[in-house]
Write a protein that holds these residues in place. Structure first.
Motif, PDB file in Angstrom:
ATOM      1  N   ALA A 171       6.746  -3.214   5.998  1.00  0.00           N
ATOM      2  CA  ALA A 171       5.713  -2.844   6.977  1.00  0.00           C
ATOM      3  C   ALA A 171       6.312  -1.974   8.076  1.00  0.00           C
ATOM      4  N   GLU A 175       0.829  -1.210   0.000  1.00  0.00           N
ATOM      5  CA  GLU A 175       0.000   0.000   0.000  1.00  0.00           C
ATOM      6  C   GLU A 175       0.864   1.262   0.000  1.00  0.00           C
ATOM      7  N   ASP A 210       0.931   1.342  13.796  1.00  0.00           N
ATOM      8  CA  ASP A 210       0.194   2.608  13.725  1.00  0.00           C
ATOM      9  C   ASP A 210       1.091   3.813  13.994  1.00  0.00           C
ATOM     10  N   TYR A 241       3.030   4.391  10.747  1.00  0.00           N
ATOM     11  CA  TYR A 241       2.107   4.838   9.704  1.00  0.00           C
ATOM     12  C   TYR A 241       1.671   6.286   9.935  1.00  0.00           C
ATOM     13  N   TYR A 255       1.868  -8.221   6.327  1.00  0.00           N
ATOM     14  CA  TYR A 255       2.091  -7.430   7.536  1.00  0.00           C
ATOM     15  C   TYR A 255       1.419  -6.059   7.443  1.00  0.00           C
ATOM     16  N   ARG A 256       0.914  -5.613   8.575  1.00  0.00           N
ATOM     17  CA  ARG A 256       0.359  -4.266   8.709  1.00  0.00           C
ATOM     18  C   ARG A 256       1.409  -3.402   9.395  1.00  0.00           C
ATOM     19  N   HIS A 282       4.386   0.729   5.474  1.00  0.00           N
ATOM     20  CA  HIS A 282       3.536   0.327   4.346  1.00  0.00           C
ATOM     21  C   HIS A 282       2.981  -1.082   4.521  1.00  0.00           C
ATOM     22  N   ASP A 283       1.644  -1.140   4.644  1.00  0.00           N
ATOM     23  CA  ASP A 283       0.958  -2.424   4.744  1.00  0.00           C
ATOM     24  C   ASP A 283       1.228  -3.230   3.473  1.00  0.00           C
ATOM     25  N   ASN A 284       1.254  -4.553   3.623  1.00  0.00           N
ATOM     26  CA  ASN A 284       1.366  -5.417   2.460  1.00  0.00           C
ATOM     27  C   ASN A 284       0.481  -6.634   2.687  1.00  0.00           C
ATOM     28  N   ARG A 316      -4.612   4.575   4.413  1.00  0.00           N
ATOM     29  CA  ARG A 316      -5.702   3.894   5.117  1.00  0.00           C
ATOM     30  C   ARG A 316      -6.929   4.797   5.165  1.00  0.00           C
TER      31      ARG A 316
END
Length: 98
Positions: free
Chosen positions: A71, A20, A84, A87, A80-81, A75-77, A97
């Protein structure tokens, strides 16, 4: 004595997975993070498809390690998230998001 030599076993692998992101700064961060992982030979993230094309040496890293590093950079993939706290510290244009 024979002049033939055994061929080296290829350890290079190719992978593609979703990461993402929104913009050119995301592209730079995603690619730089992937390339910073020991064994990654090339990384190219497509801003439109959100796909990261990766070439890496399996004797030095694995796909899971690359995904975790990306991650950890925000960057989420597909596995893995991003944390926070990481991000939320990204520039506003990078916040993907909803």
């Amino acid at each position: 004595m024979s002049g033939s030599k055994a061929k080296p076993i290829a350890s290079t692998s190719h992978a593609e997975f979703r990461v993402e992101g929104n913009c050119g700064m995301c592209k730079d961060r995603i690619e730089a993070t992937a390339k910073s992982v020991r064994g990654v030979e090339s990384a190219d993230w497509n801003i439109e498809t959100k796909q990261l094309h990766l070439t890496f040496d399996k004797s030095h890293t694995d796909l899971d390690g690359v995904k975790k590093s990306i991650a950890d950079a925000g960057h989420d993939n597909d596995k893995y998230r991003a944390p926070d706290t990481i991000y939320n510290s990204l520039p506003e244009c990078c916040l993907y998001r909803k």
